[in-house]
Design an enzyme around this catalytic site. Sequence first.
Site, short mmCIF file in Angstrom:
data_model
loop_
_atom_site.label_atom_id
_atom_site.label_comp_id
_atom_site.label_asym_id
_atom_site.label_seq_id
_atom_site.Cartn_x
_atom_site.Cartn_y
_atom_site.Cartn_z
N CYS A 48 1.21 3.93 -3.98
CA CYS A 48 1.95 4.96 -4.72
C CYS A 48 0.99 5.94 -5.40
CB CYS A 48 2.80 4.33 -5.82
SG CYS A 48 3.78 2.94 -5.29
N ASP A 49 -0.05 5.43 -6.04
CA ASP A 49 -0.84 6.25 -6.95
C ASP A 49 -2.27 6.53 -6.50
OD1 ASP A 49 1.34 6.42 -8.64
OD2 ASP A 49 0.79 4.62 -9.77
N CYS A 58 0.21 -0.07 -8.20
CA CYS A 58 0.62 0.30 -6.85
C CYS A 58 -0.36 1.31 -6.25
CB CYS A 58 2.04 0.87 -6.86
SG CYS A 58 2.65 1.28 -5.22
#
Length: 323
Positions: A144-145, A141
Amino acid sequence: MADKVERLKTLIIGSGPAGYTAAIYAARADLKPVVYTGMEPGGQLTTTTEVDNFPGYPEGVDGPSMMIDLQKQAERFGTDVRMGMATAVEFSDEVGGIHKVTIDNDKVIEAETVIISTGATAKYLGIPSEQKLRGGGVSACAVCDGFFYKGQDVAIVGAGDTAAEEASYLANICSKVTMLVRKDHMRASKAMQHRVNSLKNIEIRYNTEVDEVLGDLVVEGLRMVNNLTGEKEEIAITGLFVAIGHKPNTDIFKGQLEMDDTGYLITKGKSTKTSKPGVFASGDVQDKEYRQAVTAAGTGCMAALDAERYLATIESPEEVSTQ
Ligand SMILES: Cc1cc2nc3c(=O)[nH]c(=O)nc-3n(C[C@H](O)[C@H](O)[C@H](O)COP(=O)(O)OP(=O)(O)OC[C@H]3O[C@@H](n4cnc5c(N)ncnc54)[C@H](O)[C@@H]3O)c2cc1C
């Protein structure tokens, strides 16, 4: 064989952010929800160490702790959280009909409403070094990261629209993005390819696959292999993003609910209503666009409100229709 039957107002299948948020709302509306957790109690976030973008945690939070908080909050209002997998479903076509869900091939739950929050599973390459370093620099992701790799060199694997989108996202944050494409062309739309090609810090390697992710505890590099020549090359990176797709967890709903051609549940308009009355879907299982904890939680809230309103129309149809 199933010989134990229990009747519920609201059954929630899945214990990620969508399922627990649905449970918080459903429990507070006195629907006495039961949540079955499935094989991954807490859902996908239990596989990540840092969640920095969920509102309400100014210092960030690790995924498993956040999901324990959500579970506690759902239980505080009386949600009954149980271990178990839904293994078969028989949904009624009738408004006000009773839906049957079999748990662990054994117990049958009869429910007036069902909220499906079974999520989606990110696909990985499956090679040992990648699996070893999941959470240590290997992620599925980028949104997300990606932030954790600000100003660093990373690589991304994939050739579709999502991979192209995530590569562009990473290019805004990271110094350099090496994009590995297995074939000699990308599957992404022409517009997305154009976007990727226009970004100077994305280098696309065609006919290239991951041979090994390098590093013991965290990602330190990548050995790539050209699948035409067999030639191998190592590059230094700190993050590897795998963007080769997700599989929605909808196998047991096949033939029961409308899905798109990739297996995501279809919901009606801006609601969480599925193709069967009294069955609602929230979270990643019905959303291949955003796939974030906060959006999953948002649709979990919507599903509980939709379920509550549906039950109200069944119990007092005239009262509700005049509202
Ligand atoms: C590595 C990684 C890092 C991420 N980091 C972030 C981040 O920082 N911020 C962010 O917003 N998002 C992040 N995400 C995305 C986020 O985790 C998802 O968008 C979110 O978890 C989706 O929630 P959900 O409730 O729809 O489903 P999930 O979290 O996928 O939960 C699905 C649940 O359904 C259960 N289940 C499945 N099948 C059955 C069945 N048959 N019977 C019973 N239960 C079943 C599973 O056990 C699980 O509990 C990350 C994802 C990954 C993979």
